[in-house]
Structure formats: structure tokens, C-alpha cells
Design a protein around this motif. Structure first.
Motif, PDB file in Angstrom:
ATOM      1  N   GLY A  44      11.949  -6.211  -0.544  1.00 33.50           N
ATOM      2  CA  GLY A  44      13.293  -6.203   0.022  1.00 33.50           C
ATOM      3  C   GLY A  44      13.366  -5.662   1.436  1.00 33.50           C
ATOM      4  N   GLY A  45      12.278  -5.803   2.191  1.00 35.88           N
ATOM      5  CA  GLY A  45      12.275  -5.345   3.566  1.00 35.88           C
ATOM      6  C   GLY A  45      12.106  -3.845   3.729  1.00 35.88           C
ATOM      7  N   VAL A  46      11.848  -3.152   2.633  1.00 34.06           N
ATOM      8  CA  VAL A  46      11.642  -1.702   2.701  1.00 34.06           C
ATOM      9  C   VAL A  46      10.255  -1.425   3.269  1.00 34.06           C
ATOM     10  CG1 VAL A  46      11.388   0.392   1.306  1.00 34.06           C
ATOM     11  CG2 VAL A  46      13.163  -1.266   0.753  1.00 34.06           C
ATOM     12  N   ARG A  47      10.198  -0.557   4.247  1.00 34.89           N
ATOM     13  CA  ARG A  47       8.909  -0.183   4.824  1.00 34.89           C
ATOM     14  C   ARG A  47       8.157   0.675   3.809  1.00 34.89           C
ATOM     15  NH1 ARG A  47       6.702   0.039  10.005  1.00 34.89           N
ATOM     16  NH2 ARG A  47       5.164   1.687  10.254  1.00 34.89           N
ATOM     17  N   PRO A  48       6.882   0.372   3.563  1.00 39.44           N
ATOM     18  CA  PRO A  48       6.133   1.154   2.586  1.00 39.44           C
ATOM     19  C   PRO A  48       6.066   2.629   2.990  1.00 39.44           C
ATOM     20  CG  PRO A  48       4.676  -0.329   3.792  1.00 39.44           C
ATOM     21  CD  PRO A  48       6.067  -0.649   4.215  1.00 39.44           C
ATOM     22  N   ALA A  49       6.139   3.501   2.004  1.00 34.82           N
ATOM     23  CA  ALA A  49       6.159   4.953   2.240  1.00 34.82           C
ATOM     24  C   ALA A  49       4.747   5.519   2.201  1.00 34.82           C
ATOM     25  CB  ALA A  49       7.052   5.626   1.212  1.00 34.82           C
ATOM     26  N   LEU A  50       3.902   5.003   3.066  1.00 35.59           N
ATOM     27  CA  LEU A  50       2.496   5.405   3.027  1.00 35.59           C
ATOM     28  C   LEU A  50       2.270   6.843   3.463  1.00 35.59           C
ATOM     29  CD1 LEU A  50       1.059   2.034   4.225  1.00 35.59           C
ATOM     30  CD2 LEU A  50       0.821   3.027   1.965  1.00 35.59           C
ATOM     31  N   ASP A  51       3.223   7.427   4.179  1.00 30.06           N
ATOM     32  CA  ASP A  51       3.105   8.851   4.495  1.00 30.06           C
ATOM     33  C   ASP A  51       3.132   9.682   3.221  1.00 30.06           C
ATOM     34  OD1 ASP A  51       2.778   8.538   7.196  1.00 30.06           O
ATOM     35  OD2 ASP A  51       4.918   8.698   7.631  1.00 30.06           O
ATOM     36  N   ALA A  52       3.776   9.145   2.188  1.00 33.73           N
ATOM     37  CA  ALA A  52       3.789   9.847   0.901  1.00 33.73           C
ATOM     38  C   ALA A  52       2.375   9.957   0.342  1.00 33.73           C
ATOM     39  CB  ALA A  52       4.701   9.124  -0.081  1.00 33.73           C
ATOM     40  N   LEU A  53       1.545   8.944   0.592  1.00 33.53           N
ATOM     41  CA  LEU A  53       0.150   9.020   0.133  1.00 33.53           C
ATOM     42  C   LEU A  53      -0.599  10.123   0.865  1.00 33.53           C
ATOM     43  CD1 LEU A  53      -0.962   5.290  -0.151  1.00 33.53           C
ATOM     44  CD2 LEU A  53      -0.206   6.844  -1.962  1.00 33.53           C
ATOM     45  N   ARG A  54      -0.330  10.237   2.141  1.00 35.08           N
ATOM     46  CA  ARG A  54      -1.003  11.289   2.918  1.00 35.08           C
ATOM     47  C   ARG A  54      -0.595  12.666   2.409  1.00 35.08           C
ATOM     48  NH1 ARG A  54       0.389   7.215   6.631  1.00 35.08           N
ATOM     49  NH2 ARG A  54      -1.463   6.221   7.509  1.00 35.08           N
ATOM     50  N   ALA A  81       1.971  15.423 -15.052  1.00 38.02           N
ATOM     51  CA  ALA A  81       1.587  15.538 -13.641  1.00 38.02           C
ATOM     52  C   ALA A  81       0.816  14.296 -13.196  1.00 38.02           C
ATOM     53  CB  ALA A  81       0.744  16.794 -13.423  1.00 38.02           C
ATOM     54  N   VAL A  82      -0.081  13.802 -14.045  1.00 37.61           N
ATOM     55  CA  VAL A  82      -0.822  12.583 -13.710  1.00 37.61           C
ATOM     56  C   VAL A  82       0.137  11.399 -13.606  1.00 37.61           C
ATOM     57  CG1 VAL A  82      -2.538  10.916 -14.549  1.00 37.61           C
ATOM     58  CG2 VAL A  82      -3.028  13.370 -14.640  1.00 37.61           C
ATOM     59  N   ASP A  83       1.067  11.305 -14.522  1.00 30.18           N
ATOM     60  CA  ASP A  83       2.062  10.232 -14.468  1.00 30.18           C
ATOM     61  C   ASP A  83       2.836  10.262 -13.156  1.00 30.18           C
ATOM     62  OD1 ASP A  83       1.344   9.362 -16.970  1.00 30.18           O
ATOM     63  OD2 ASP A  83       3.056  10.269 -17.994  1.00 30.18           O
ATOM     64  N   ALA A  84       3.207  11.442 -12.710  1.00 29.41           N
ATOM     65  CA  ALA A  84       3.967  11.578 -11.468  1.00 29.41           C
ATOM     66  C   ALA A  84       3.139  11.116 -10.269  1.00 29.41           C
ATOM     67  CB  ALA A  84       4.413  13.028 -11.274  1.00 29.41           C
ATOM     68  N   VAL A  85       1.854  11.432 -10.255  1.00 31.27           N
ATOM     69  CA  VAL A  85       0.981  11.008  -9.152  1.00 31.27           C
ATOM     70  C   VAL A  85       0.824   9.488  -9.157  1.00 31.27           C
ATOM     71  CG1 VAL A  85      -1.389  11.077  -8.264  1.00 31.27           C
ATOM     72  CG2 VAL A  85      -0.257  13.191  -8.965  1.00 31.27           C
ATOM     73  N   VAL A  86       0.596   8.908 -10.327  1.00 30.37           N
ATOM     74  CA  VAL A  86       0.445   7.445 -10.426  1.00 30.37           C
ATOM     75  C   VAL A  86       1.729   6.755  -9.988  1.00 30.37           C
ATOM     76  CG1 VAL A  86       0.109   5.518 -12.031  1.00 30.37           C
ATOM     77  CG2 VAL A  86      -1.335   7.554 -12.194  1.00 30.37           C
ATOM     78  N   HIS A  87       2.863   7.261 -10.428  1.00 29.41           N
ATOM     79  CA  HIS A  87       4.145   6.674 -10.036  1.00 29.41           C
ATOM     80  C   HIS A  87       4.335   6.763  -8.516  1.00 29.41           C
ATOM     81  CE1 HIS A  87       8.284   5.399 -10.455  1.00 29.41           C
ATOM     82  NE2 HIS A  87       8.625   6.373  -9.644  1.00 29.41           N
ATOM     83  N   ALA A  88       4.044   7.913  -7.934  1.00 28.64           N
ATOM     84  CA  ALA A  88       4.181   8.089  -6.481  1.00 28.64           C
ATOM     85  C   ALA A  88       3.239   7.153  -5.728  1.00 28.64           C
ATOM     86  CB  ALA A  88       3.905   9.541  -6.094  1.00 28.64           C
ATOM     87  N   LEU A  89       2.039   6.954  -6.259  1.00 30.50           N
ATOM     88  CA  LEU A  89       1.078   6.042  -5.619  1.00 30.50           C
ATOM     89  C   LEU A  89       1.645   4.627  -5.567  1.00 30.50           C
ATOM     90  CD1 LEU A  89      -1.768   5.266  -4.554  1.00 30.50           C
ATOM     91  CD2 LEU A  89      -2.445   5.019  -6.941  1.00 30.50           C
ATOM     92  N   PHE A  90       2.132   4.131  -6.679  1.00 31.30           N
ATOM     93  CA  PHE A  90       2.676   2.773  -6.697  1.00 31.30           C
ATOM     94  C   PHE A  90       3.945   2.658  -5.856  1.00 31.30           C
ATOM     95  CE2 PHE A  90      -0.142   2.335 -10.350  1.00 31.30           C
ATOM     96  CZ  PHE A  90      -0.699   1.095 -10.084  1.00 31.30           C
ATOM     97  N   GLN A  91       4.799   3.658  -5.896  1.00 31.62           N
ATOM     98  CA  GLN A  91       6.017   3.638  -5.093  1.00 31.62           C
ATOM     99  C   GLN A  91       5.705   3.611  -3.598  1.00 31.62           C
ATOM    100  OE1 GLN A  91       8.147   2.634  -7.711  1.00 31.62           O
ATOM    101  NE2 GLN A  91       9.491   3.420  -6.147  1.00 31.62           N
TER     102      GLN A  91
END
Length: 93
Positions: A25-35, A9-19
Motif C-alpha cells: 500500500g505504498g508504505v515505506r518498509p520500516a527497516l530501521d526497526a531491524l537495525r 519474546a521470540v514471537d514478538a521478534v518474528v512479528h517485528a521482523l516481518f512487519q
């Protein structure tokens, strides 16, 4: 060694944070995922440097969002391990 459910579970949170902070490549950051990932009442503490810096969720996201969207901040060229466990990093012998 078998990884516990908590470690996964911790690994999944850390991975989601970095993602969420990727703007490669012009991808808009998924900062709503942090919220969605963190409770609004929680704090994030930066411990590198001489003095810890404490952020609430808004004060952590807003400056990074501006920098990532403006492309003035780019991720470092670091490849994350497949399983970046904070539990492993924080264990003491």
C-alpha cells in the motif's frame, strides 16, 4: 498450553521482523526497526537451499531495502499466524 515468556519474546521478534519488511500500500518498509531489533554483531543465516547463506546485519538489510523501496520486491500474499513461534517450529519430539 501456556506460552512461556521466552516463547512470547521470540514471537514478538518474528512479528517485528516481518512487519519491517512490509511495503504494501505504498508504505515505506520500516527497516530501521531491524537495525534496532538486532545487535549489529549478530548474523542471520538463511538455511533454505543446498548451502546456508550467512549475513551480517548490513548485508541482510541493504539488498532487501533496495528491492522493497524500488517496489521490485513485494511481500508474498501470506497471512502470518497470530503467534509465529520459532520455538514451536524448532522443537523435535
Amino acid at each position: 498450553m501456556t506460552r512461556s515468556e521466552d516463547e512470547r519474546a521470540v514471537d514478538a521478534v518474528v512479528h517485528a521482523l516481518f512487519q519491517a519488511l512490509v511495503n504494501k500500500g505504498g508504505v515505506r518498509p520500516a527497516l530501521d526497526a531491524l537495525r534496532a531489533l538486532f545487535l549489529a554483531e549478530r548474523v542471520i543465516i538463511k538455511t533454505c537451499g543446498d548451502t546456508p547463506t550467512i549475513y551480517d546485519l548490513r548485508s541482510f538489510i541493504e539488498p532487501r531495502e533496495k528491492l522493497l523501496i524500488s517496489r521490485r520486491m513485494t511481500p508474498s500474499p501470506v497471512t502470518l499466524p497470530r503467534s509465529p513461534s520459532l520455538l514451536h517450529a524448532s522443537r523435535r519430539p
